[in-house]
Design an enzyme around this catalytic site. Structure first.
Site, PDB file in Angstrom:
ATOM      1  N   LEU A 158       0.860  -1.223  -0.178  1.00 31.28           N
ATOM      2  CA  LEU A 158       0.022  -0.012   0.180  1.00 31.28           C
ATOM      3  C   LEU A 158       0.884   1.096   0.031  1.00 31.28           C
ATOM      4  O   LEU A 158       1.807   1.404   0.720  1.00 31.28           O
ATOM      5  CB  LEU A 158      -0.998   0.032   1.142  1.00 31.28           C
TER       6      LEU A 158
ATOM      7  N   HIS B 249      -3.296   4.217  -2.632  1.00 31.13           N
ATOM      8  CA  HIS B 249      -4.184   3.302  -1.905  1.00 31.13           C
ATOM      9  C   HIS B 249      -5.029   3.892  -0.841  1.00 31.13           C
ATOM     10  O   HIS B 249      -6.117   3.812  -0.508  1.00 31.13           O
ATOM     11  CB  HIS B 249      -3.652   1.956  -1.433  1.00 31.13           C
TER      12      HIS B 249
ATOM     13  N   MET C 137       1.819   7.419  -8.240  1.00 23.40           N
ATOM     14  CA  MET C 137       2.261   6.145  -7.039  1.00 23.40           C
ATOM     15  C   MET C 137       1.838   5.064  -7.960  1.00 23.40           C
ATOM     16  O   MET C 137       0.598   4.756  -8.369  1.00 23.40           O
ATOM     17  CB  MET C 137       1.500   6.536  -6.063  1.00 23.40           C
ATOM     18  N   SER C 138       2.597   4.053  -7.478  1.00 22.37           N
ATOM     19  CA  SER C 138       2.461   2.730  -7.945  1.00 22.37           C
ATOM     20  C   SER C 138       3.097   1.720  -7.141  1.00 22.37           C
ATOM     21  O   SER C 138       4.376   1.943  -6.846  1.00 22.37           O
ATOM     22  CB  SER C 138       2.663   2.527  -9.446  1.00 22.37           C
ATOM     23  N   SER C 139       2.607   0.388  -7.008  1.00 25.65           N
ATOM     24  CA  SER C 139       3.537  -0.447  -6.024  1.00 25.65           C
ATOM     25  C   SER C 139       4.832  -0.995  -6.836  1.00 25.65           C
ATOM     26  O   SER C 139       5.699  -1.267  -6.221  1.00 25.65           O
ATOM     27  CB  SER C 139       2.590  -1.982  -5.894  1.00 25.65           C
TER      28      SER C 139
END
Ligand code: PAF
Length: 285
Positions: free
Chosen positions: A35, A39, A186-188
């Site tokens: 997260l 998220h 934003m990204s994992s």
């Protein structure tokens, strides 16, 4: 507040049944964990719109078409639970593979058309995996609201269509993309970038912003693409899967922004596939 971690459908059902009996609304935030603030913004929205909030964490094997990608996907359940402590989350649902796909599982949910383009064209089977798991999560949680980021705009449209077509009574809520200070969405997957690759990756958003601005002034995308691709290459990007403008609902390919549209890109930075999309203003609006 530490939310209970629920690992089985049976426990989840008992919980949601009691909420339903009390007349409470349920919001679900489906995730694959790792997260980040993107998220968490969905969780914040879920808190505002629903009386009960479930965050799901399941790294869904059916949506990966590359075994290495699945193996590399970050798994950080403990940190994820800690990040959720500051929210009024009522349950963190962390099923394992046998809960989601018990022996003999044979059903596939497939949304035609919308999934033939963009990431669907480059990741065969990916959106079937997404639609199948999300349909199950909607049914398992019996959510009234479900929250998805616009960063995965195609996924958002696929999930909306799937819920509508299957008469699943859930309102799918799209939430704005959350960006790093330099504009990177934003990204994992950003966790997989080295420091150097991470700082170069910001060029994707920068190039897209400039293209969107020119498109909003009436430019034609095919005229802009060669320079944009050259700038991405100069910043260290490798293969570009797509850099396209498409309409919002049907995701139809367009060359000029004659109607509400978004600019979509997928490109590799140091072997990591990054995606982004931004709104294109309609010229003269
Ligand atoms: O966006 C994601 O993280 C996943 O595609 C989702 C929606 C949780 C389904 O596995």
């Amino acid at each position: 507040m530490t939310a209970p971690i629920i690992r089985t459908r049976t426990e989840l059902r008992a919980m949601t049944r009691s909420w339903r009996q009390a007349g409470e609304t349920i919001g679900v935030v489906p995730t694959m964990g790792a997260l980040h603030d993107g998220h968490l913004s969905l969780v914040g929205r879920a808190e505002e719109m629903s009386q009960r909030v479930i965050v799901t964490i399941f790294v869904n094997p059916k949506q990966f078409n590359n075994a290495q990608d699945l193996a590399n996907y970050p798994r950080t359940e403990h940190e994820d639970a800690r990040k959720l402590e500051r929210f009024a989350v009522d349950a963190i649902y962390v099923p394992d593979g046998s809960q989601m796909y018990p022996d003999g599982f044979a059903t596939n949910v497939s949304v035609a058309g919308l999934t033939d383009v963009l990431c669907g064209a480059h990741r065969p089977g990916h959106f079937d995996g997404v639609a199948t798991v999300v349909a199950k999560l909607f049914l398992q949680t019996s959510a009234d609201f479900a929250f998805f980021g616009e960063k995965d705009f195609q996924q958002l449209q696929v999930v909306r269509r799937m819920a509508r077509d299957l008469d699943i009574p859930v309102q799918v809520v799209g939430c704005p993309t959350i960006r790093e200070i330099d504009g990177l969405a934003m990204s994992s997957r950003n966790l997989l970038l080295s420091d150097q690759a991470r700082s170069r990756a910001a060029a994707l958003h920068e190039v897209m912003e400039q293209m969107a601005e020119a498109l909003g002034r009436g430019a034609v995308i095919s005229d802009l693409r060669p320079e944009a691709e050259a700038r991405l290459a100069a910043s260290g990007f490798g293969k570009i899967d797509y850099l396209e403008m498409r309409t919002l609902d049907g995701l139809a390919l367009i060359d000029c922004a004659t109607e509400p549209a978004r600019l979509f890109a997928a490109a590799y930075m140091a072997g990591v596939r990054l995606i982004d999309n931004i709104e294109v203003p309609v010229p003269g609006s």
